[in-house]
Design an enzyme around this catalytic site. Structure first.
Site, PDB file in Angstrom:
ATOM      1  N   SER A 176       0.820  -1.214   0.000  1.00  0.00           N
ATOM      2  CA  SER A 176       0.000   0.000   0.000  1.00  0.00           C
ATOM      3  C   SER A 176       0.852   1.261   0.000  1.00  0.00           C
ATOM      4  O   SER A 176       0.329   2.369   0.092  1.00  0.00           O
ATOM      5  CB  SER A 176      -0.937   0.001   1.218  1.00  0.00           C
ATOM      6  OG  SER A 176      -0.198  -0.159   2.405  1.00  0.00           O
ATOM      7  N   ASN A 198      -1.701  -2.553  13.146  1.00  0.00           N
ATOM      8  CA  ASN A 198      -3.156  -2.365  13.155  1.00  0.00           C
ATOM      9  C   ASN A 198      -3.569  -1.111  13.922  1.00  0.00           C
ATOM     10  O   ASN A 198      -4.422  -0.351  13.464  1.00  0.00           O
ATOM     11  CB  ASN A 198      -3.854  -3.607  13.735  1.00  0.00           C
ATOM     12  CG  ASN A 198      -3.593  -4.836  12.881  1.00  0.00           C
ATOM     13  OD1 ASN A 198      -3.068  -4.711  11.778  1.00  0.00           O
ATOM     14  ND2 ASN A 198      -3.945  -6.007  13.390  1.00  0.00           N
ATOM     15  N   THR A 247     -39.677  27.424  -8.509  1.00  0.00           N
ATOM     16  CA  THR A 247     -39.985  26.058  -8.075  1.00  0.00           C
ATOM     17  C   THR A 247     -40.268  25.303  -9.365  1.00  0.00           C
ATOM     18  O   THR A 247     -40.805  25.896 -10.319  1.00  0.00           O
ATOM     19  CB  THR A 247     -41.211  25.995  -7.142  1.00  0.00           C
ATOM     20  OG1 THR A 247     -42.346  26.501  -7.842  1.00  0.00           O
ATOM     21  CG2 THR A 247     -41.019  26.809  -5.867  1.00  0.00           C
ATOM     22  N   HIS A 248     -39.899  24.052  -9.412  1.00  0.00           N
ATOM     23  CA  HIS A 248     -40.019  23.239 -10.645  1.00  0.00           C
ATOM     24  C   HIS A 248     -39.303  23.909 -11.816  1.00  0.00           C
ATOM     25  O   HIS A 248     -39.679  23.707 -12.968  1.00  0.00           O
ATOM     26  CB  HIS A 248     -41.491  23.003 -11.020  1.00  0.00           C
ATOM     27  CG  HIS A 248     -42.335  22.556  -9.882  1.00  0.00           C
ATOM     28  ND1 HIS A 248     -42.518  21.226  -9.567  1.00  0.00           N
ATOM     29  CD2 HIS A 248     -43.027  23.257  -8.950  1.00  0.00           C
ATOM     30  CE1 HIS A 248     -43.300  21.132  -8.497  1.00  0.00           C
ATOM     31  NE2 HIS A 248     -43.614  22.350  -8.097  1.00  0.00           N
ATOM     32  N   SER A 281     -13.992  26.188 -26.995  1.00  0.00           N
ATOM     33  CA  SER A 281     -14.163  24.934 -27.712  1.00  0.00           C
ATOM     34  C   SER A 281     -13.080  24.847 -28.761  1.00  0.00           C
ATOM     35  O   SER A 281     -12.634  25.864 -29.303  1.00  0.00           O
ATOM     36  CB  SER A 281     -15.542  24.921 -28.360  1.00  0.00           C
ATOM     37  OG  SER A 281     -15.534  24.095 -29.498  1.00  0.00           O
ATOM     38  N   LYS A 297     -17.802  29.604 -28.420  1.00  0.00           N
ATOM     39  CA  LYS A 297     -18.135  28.937 -27.162  1.00  0.00           C
ATOM     40  C   LYS A 297     -17.326  29.440 -25.968  1.00  0.00           C
ATOM     41  O   LYS A 297     -16.152  29.760 -26.075  1.00  0.00           O
ATOM     42  CB  LYS A 297     -17.891  27.422 -27.285  1.00  0.00           C
ATOM     43  CG  LYS A 297     -18.907  26.690 -28.135  1.00  0.00           C
ATOM     44  CD  LYS A 297     -20.311  26.685 -27.561  1.00  0.00           C
ATOM     45  CE  LYS A 297     -20.455  25.745 -26.405  1.00  0.00           C
ATOM     46  NZ  LYS A 297     -20.341  24.344 -26.806  1.00  0.00           N
ATOM     47  N   ASN A 301     -17.288  27.784 -22.189  1.00  0.00           N
ATOM     48  CA  ASN A 301     -17.925  26.684 -21.459  1.00  0.00           C
ATOM     49  C   ASN A 301     -17.682  26.754 -19.950  1.00  0.00           C
ATOM     50  O   ASN A 301     -16.581  27.071 -19.515  1.00  0.00           O
ATOM     51  CB  ASN A 301     -17.400  25.347 -21.980  1.00  0.00           C
ATOM     52  CG  ASN A 301     -17.776  25.116 -23.428  1.00  0.00           C
ATOM     53  OD1 ASN A 301     -18.818  25.586 -23.884  1.00  0.00           O
ATOM     54  ND2 ASN A 301     -16.904  24.422 -24.141  1.00  0.00           N
ATOM     55  N   GLU A 313     -19.192  22.178 -14.301  1.00  0.00           N
ATOM     56  CA  GLU A 313     -19.583  20.846 -14.795  1.00  0.00           C
ATOM     57  C   GLU A 313     -18.744  19.761 -14.135  1.00  0.00           C
ATOM     58  O   GLU A 313     -19.253  18.698 -13.769  1.00  0.00           O
ATOM     59  CB  GLU A 313     -19.420  20.783 -16.314  1.00  0.00           C
ATOM     60  CG  GLU A 313     -20.485  21.577 -17.043  1.00  0.00           C
ATOM     61  CD  GLU A 313     -20.202  21.665 -18.533  1.00  0.00           C
ATOM     62  OE1 GLU A 313     -21.007  21.146 -19.303  1.00  0.00           O
ATOM     63  OE2 GLU A 313     -19.181  22.245 -18.916  1.00  0.00           O
ATOM     64  N   TYR A 334      -9.118  -6.446  12.950  1.00  0.00           N
ATOM     65  CA  TYR A 334      -8.572  -5.947  11.687  1.00  0.00           C
ATOM     66  C   TYR A 334      -8.675  -7.003  10.587  1.00  0.00           C
ATOM     67  O   TYR A 334      -8.446  -8.192  10.819  1.00  0.00           O
ATOM     68  CB  TYR A 334      -7.098  -5.532  11.867  1.00  0.00           C
ATOM     69  CG  TYR A 334      -6.453  -5.106  10.564  1.00  0.00           C
ATOM     70  CD1 TYR A 334      -6.593  -3.806  10.096  1.00  0.00           C
ATOM     71  CD2 TYR A 334      -5.739  -6.021   9.781  1.00  0.00           C
ATOM     72  CE1 TYR A 334      -6.037  -3.413   8.879  1.00  0.00           C
ATOM     73  CE2 TYR A 334      -5.181  -5.633   8.562  1.00  0.00           C
ATOM     74  CZ  TYR A 334      -5.340  -4.331   8.122  1.00  0.00           C
ATOM     75  OH  TYR A 334      -4.793  -3.945   6.922  1.00  0.00           O
ATOM     76  N   GLN A 359      -7.424  -2.038   4.219  1.00  0.00           N
ATOM     77  CA  GLN A 359      -6.394  -1.261   3.520  1.00  0.00           C
ATOM     78  C   GLN A 359      -7.026  -0.456   2.382  1.00  0.00           C
ATOM     79  O   GLN A 359      -6.475   0.549   1.948  1.00  0.00           O
ATOM     80  CB  GLN A 359      -5.318  -2.215   2.988  1.00  0.00           C
ATOM     81  CG  GLN A 359      -4.192  -1.526   2.262  1.00  0.00           C
ATOM     82  CD  GLN A 359      -2.994  -2.432   2.082  1.00  0.00           C
ATOM     83  OE1 GLN A 359      -2.277  -2.720   3.032  1.00  0.00           O
ATOM     84  NE2 GLN A 359      -2.780  -2.912   0.869  1.00  0.00           N
ATOM     85  N   LYS A 388      -8.101   3.715   2.432  1.00  0.00           N
ATOM     86  CA  LYS A 388      -7.327   4.925   2.207  1.00  0.00           C
ATOM     87  C   LYS A 388      -7.556   5.569   0.844  1.00  0.00           C
ATOM     88  O   LYS A 388      -7.800   6.775   0.746  1.00  0.00           O
ATOM     89  CB  LYS A 388      -5.840   4.644   2.462  1.00  0.00           C
ATOM     90  CG  LYS A 388      -5.550   4.638   3.956  1.00  0.00           C
ATOM     91  CD  LYS A 388      -4.190   4.149   4.316  1.00  0.00           C
ATOM     92  CE  LYS A 388      -4.105   2.643   4.345  1.00  0.00           C
ATOM     93  NZ  LYS A 388      -5.098   1.990   5.237  1.00  0.00           N
TER      94      LYS A 388
HETATM   95  N1  ARG Z   1      -1.146  -1.395   5.142  1.00  0.00           N
HETATM   96  C1  ARG Z   1      -2.068  -1.867   6.123  1.00  0.00           C
HETATM   97  C2  ARG Z   1      -3.389  -1.076   5.987  1.00  0.00           C
HETATM   98  O1  ARG Z   1      -3.381  -0.088   5.348  1.00  0.00           O
HETATM   99  C3  ARG Z   1      -1.522  -1.640   7.504  1.00  0.00           C
HETATM  100  C4  ARG Z   1      -1.994  -2.602   8.528  1.00  0.00           C
HETATM  101  C5  ARG Z   1      -1.556  -3.971   8.209  1.00  0.00           C
HETATM  102  N2  ARG Z   1      -1.740  -4.901   9.258  1.00  0.00           N
HETATM  103  C6  ARG Z   1      -1.629  -6.199   9.017  1.00  0.00           C
HETATM  104  N3  ARG Z   1      -1.752  -6.963  10.033  1.00  0.00           N
HETATM  105  N4  ARG Z   1      -1.425  -6.677   7.844  1.00  0.00           N
HETATM  106  O2  ARG Z   1      -4.411  -1.438   6.485  1.00  0.00           O
END
Ligand code: ARG
Length: 459
Positions: free
Chosen positions: A22, A109, A154-155, A276, A282, A284, A289, A316, A321, A324
């Site tokens: 990660s 964890n 309204t509407h 454009s 144009k 825009n 948007e 956990y 993971q 994030k």
């Molecule tokens: N990279 C892991 C996460 O984002 C960290 C925690 C990992 N813990 C484990 N026991 N594998 O959740």
């Protein structure tokens, strides 16, 4: 070799490592990881779990790593499994055995749960600051437009007269609630998971109150299973951000319509619009948007988080993971939207004459004509019906309520007199709506004062 080489006889398969890793997205939490580790090492030293000399060495080493990452002297090792492993192994490389003691009475964890809370705390405070700036900008616009008449809809049909200030202040109320929702989530998130360890706490005599104090938490999370596996705060924040994006999307949609030739209520500044590649005429409204589009993306992040957490057994699980990228995406996109929208709003020109002309057509003073008859003694439903017939007559004869002769009015009711023209005057219709929350300039001015007081109280 990896951290768990004791138990394993083989190196990790390269594809598994890439899949598992990660660091590509959690590296952005390096500061929080180091801050958390410094608090942990301080506590371990204070509690005599490691020597104060080791504690000092660890803290110095971590500060150096932080500095080297910031100056570019040290690069992230993309082969590392995550930011936590990377920093710990870099520390051990630098200070030797003392570095190996940092992970006493801790697990990744509780470490990752801590890092994410610390990261979101400052990101959400940044978003709250941006929301405050947006509200301030809306207030400035309101202050310039207490008397700017426009049709309220309204509407999407012209309904009753309002002012542009009244319109802006409606969004101010929405963004105020967004601030309160995010602040509320921050408040509930402010419990320290550090010390929950892998899932079952520890037998070391740690001091979770000390780390809580060092990291500005109200106190430790009171159940270690929950401490490591709670992601409610990410979901609450994503939900608050989704609602905020819904508000941004609504105002964006209006700006998109208003910048069209069909409405022509606003002119976007050149620096906040695009042309454009083929149609030379144009201009825009791309920003608005994109904001409208990104609102769907942020809702998607919320759904990803909710679905990821659904049915996960305690405590956990690696599924977590996935939290994030979703929450980072939501936070990043909301920030970008606010950062662009605020200056775009401040440079937009509001075409007040066009708003007034639109207000003059569309019979938006019909309710006031009915109220005129009510004030002369008719029940509202009867008055409503009479004015309905007048509107129908006016449409057939290509007139407006203001251009109809008094004799024409009197064909519908003898109660009509010359003062009807004053009663249906758009300025008067707005000025008389002094009810709390209404568009009368003096009412909106009071509202602005209230909001200023609100802003002062938000830190
Ligand atoms: N990279 C892991 C996460 O984002 C960290 C925690 C990992 N813990 C484990 N026991 N594998 O959740």
């Amino acid at each position: 070799m990896v951290m768990w080489e004791g138990r394993f006889k083989k190196e990790i398969d390269k594809r598994t490592n890439d899949f598992n890793s990660s660091i590509s997205f959690d590296k952005r939490m390096y500061k929080e990881d180091i801050t958390g580790s410094i608090a942990h090492a301080t506590m371990l030293g204070e509690c005599g779990i490691i020597s104060s000399d080791e504690s000092k060495k660890i803290i110095e080493g971590l500060k150096e790593i932080c500095n080297d990452l910031e100056t570019g002297k040290l690069e992230f090792d993309m082969e590392a499994e995550d930011i936590h492993m990377f920093i710990e192994s870099e520390l051990t490389k630098r200070i030797g055995d003392a570095g190996k003691r940092l992970h006493t009475a801790r697990s990744r964890n509780d470490q990752v749960a801590l890092d994410l809370r610390l990261y979101l705390r400052h990101e959400i405070n940044d978003i709250v600051d941006l929301l405050k700036s947006l509200i301030e900008e809306l207030i400035l616009k309101a202050q310039d437009n207490y008397e700017t008449i426009m049709p309220g809809y309204t509407h999407l049909q012209r309904a009753q007269p309002i002012t542009l200030a009244h319109y802006f202040m409606a969004y101010v109320e929405m963004f105020k609630r967004d601030i309160l929702r995010l602040k509320d989530a921050l408040q509930r998130m402010n419990e320290n998971p550090l010390g929950s360890c892998a899932l079952a706490g520890t037998t070391y005599a740690t001091d979770r109150y000390l780390t809580s104090k060092l990291l500005d938490f109200d106190g430790p999370c009171l159940n270690s299973l929950d401490g490591v596996s709670d992601r409610d705060y990410a979901i609450e924040i994503a939900s608050g951000l989704s609602i905020l994006m819904m508000h941004m999307s609504r105002i964006s949609e209006e700006f998109i319509m208003w910048s069209s030739h069909e409405f022509k209520f606003i002119e976007l500044d050149d620096s906040f619009s695009t042309g454009s590649s083929i149609m030379p005429q144009k201009k825009n409204p791309d920003i608005t948007e994109l904001i409208r589009g990104k609102s769907g993306r942020v809702y998607g992040d919320l759904m990803a988080l909710l679905t990821m957490m659904k049915s996960l057994p305690l405590a956990y699980d690696k599924d977590m993971q996935e939290d994030k990228e979703a929450i980072f995406d939501a936070v990043d996109n909301v920030k970008m939207c606010l950062i662009t929208f605020i200056p775009m709003l401040s440079t937009t020109t509001f075409l007040k004459d066009n708003m007034l002309n639109a207000a003059k057509r569309g019979f938006i003073n019909a309710t006031d004509a009915a109220d005129y008859l009510v004030k002369k003694g008719l029940p509202f439903r009867t008055a409503y019906k009479i004015v309905g017939s007048i509107v129908s007559y006016a449409i057939d004869n290509d007139k407006t309520l203001d251009t109809m002769e008094i004799s024409e009015y009197q064909q519908f009711s003898e109660l009509f007199d010359k003062d009807i023209y004053k009663a249906i005057d758009l300025n008067k219709a707005v000025k008389d709506r002094i009810v709390v929350g209404g568009p009368a300039p003096e009412t909106v001015k009071k509202h602005v004062e209230e909001v200023k007081k609100f802003l002062e109280k938000i830190d």
